[in-house]
Structure formats: C-alpha cells, structure tokens
Design a protein around this motif. Sequence first.
Motif, PDB file in Angstrom:
ATOM      1  N   GLY A   1       0.789  -1.226   0.000  1.00  0.00           N
ATOM      2  CA  GLY A   1       0.000   0.000   0.000  1.00  0.00           C
ATOM      3  C   GLY A   1       0.817   1.269   0.000  1.00  0.00           C
ATOM      4  O   GLY A   1       0.263   2.352  -0.184  1.00  0.00           O
ATOM      5  N   GLY A   2       2.106   1.140   0.183  1.00  0.00           N
ATOM      6  CA  GLY A   2       2.977   2.305   0.222  1.00  0.00           C
ATOM      7  C   GLY A   2       3.361   2.794  -1.156  1.00  0.00           C
ATOM      8  O   GLY A   2       2.892   2.290  -2.182  1.00  0.00           O
TER       9      GLY A   2
ATOM     10  N   ARG B   1      -1.888   2.691 -10.968  1.00  0.00           N
ATOM     11  CA  ARG B   1      -1.073   2.730  -9.746  1.00  0.00           C
ATOM     12  C   ARG B   1       0.280   3.398  -9.984  1.00  0.00           C
ATOM     13  O   ARG B   1       0.818   4.048  -9.086  1.00  0.00           O
ATOM     14  N   PHE B   2       0.852   3.200 -11.168  1.00  0.00           N
ATOM     15  CA  PHE B   2       2.169   3.739 -11.494  1.00  0.00           C
ATOM     16  C   PHE B   2       2.029   4.866 -12.515  1.00  0.00           C
ATOM     17  O   PHE B   2       1.146   4.824 -13.388  1.00  0.00           O
TER      18      PHE B   2
ATOM     19  N   ASP C   1       2.522   3.873  -6.646  1.00  0.00           N
ATOM     20  CA  ASP C   1       1.590   3.970  -5.522  1.00  0.00           C
ATOM     21  C   ASP C   1       0.845   2.654  -5.347  1.00  0.00           C
ATOM     22  O   ASP C   1       0.824   1.818  -6.240  1.00  0.00           O
ATOM     23  N   SER C   2       0.223   2.515  -4.179  1.00  0.00           N
ATOM     24  CA  SER C   2      -0.557   1.305  -3.878  1.00  0.00           C
ATOM     25  C   SER C   2       0.243   0.040  -4.192  1.00  0.00           C
ATOM     26  O   SER C   2      -0.249  -0.888  -4.850  1.00  0.00           O
ATOM     27  N   LEU C   3       1.449   0.016  -3.708  1.00  0.00           N
ATOM     28  CA  LEU C   3       2.349  -1.092  -4.032  1.00  0.00           C
ATOM     29  C   LEU C   3       1.850  -2.408  -3.455  1.00  0.00           C
ATOM     30  O   LEU C   3       1.262  -2.461  -2.360  1.00  0.00           O
ATOM     31  N   LYS C   4       2.106  -3.468  -4.219  1.00  0.00           N
ATOM     32  CA  LYS C   4       1.709  -4.816  -3.843  1.00  0.00           C
ATOM     33  C   LYS C   4       2.966  -5.690  -3.730  1.00  0.00           C
ATOM     34  O   LYS C   4       4.010  -5.361  -4.297  1.00  0.00           O
TER      35      LYS C   4
ATOM     36  N   VAL D   1       8.511  -5.068  -1.609  1.00  0.00           N
ATOM     37  CA  VAL D   1       7.245  -4.717  -0.965  1.00  0.00           C
ATOM     38  C   VAL D   1       6.887  -5.846  -0.004  1.00  0.00           C
ATOM     39  O   VAL D   1       6.732  -6.998  -0.421  1.00  0.00           O
ATOM     40  N   SER D   2       6.772  -5.501   1.267  1.00  0.00           N
ATOM     41  CA  SER D   2       6.482  -6.496   2.281  1.00  0.00           C
ATOM     42  C   SER D   2       5.039  -6.387   2.751  1.00  0.00           C
ATOM     43  O   SER D   2       4.459  -5.294   2.772  1.00  0.00           O
TER      44      SER D   2
END
Length: 117
Positions: free
Chosen positions: A15-16, A66-67, A83-86, A115-116
Amino acid sequence: QVQLVESGGGLVQTGGSLRLSCAAFGSIISADAMGWYRQAPGKQRALVARIASGGSTNYADSVKGRFTISRDNAKNTVYLQMDSLKTEDTAVYYCHRGWNSWSTNNWGRGTQVTVSS
C-alpha cells in the motif's frame, strides 16, 4: 551509450509508495523514448511503463492506475511514481533508453524494490 543511473528503490510495506529516478549522463535524452522494466526472481524482464519523447505513455496492465511515468527534460531524468504497491511489485527495476526493449542495448544497472506484507 548513455549512462543511466537508477535510484529510489527500497523496502516498503503493501500500500505504500516509492518514486524511482533514472538520471542520464553523457547525452541528452529528450529526443528518446524511455522505459522502466522489472525483473522478479525466476522471471523474465518485463515492461512496466514507457514514455515517448512527446510525452505519450504506455503501461503494463498490472500497474495501470497505480504507477505513473514522467520525464523532466531539463534534468535529463525519467521518473516512475509507484503507488498502492503490492507484494507482486517486488523486483529489480531497470531504466532503458528506447521504445522497445530491443531498440537499444542501453540499460541502467537496476534498483531493488521490495514490498512487504
């Protein structure tokens, strides 16, 4: 060859956001299409996003919405706002000069994005 130097990778939670930069040295890239690719462990390198010299863009379906890819010709730099990284975005991200991956052999060394959950 233009030297391409990526930066901005790191570790972020689901989500970061992160913003990657690709700075070009040795030549002006304003007339070039530029792209971001990524390679996850055990997978082939794949297109993430690309931007033409005139500003038109193209995204992989997995990152649309998202990107955002952008360029600052005054700084000779291309960006990838993520954004909204998975967790599935985890990969080494590479900057490339050209519209298609085969159009030039001009790549950066990559920056790791993890991404954790």
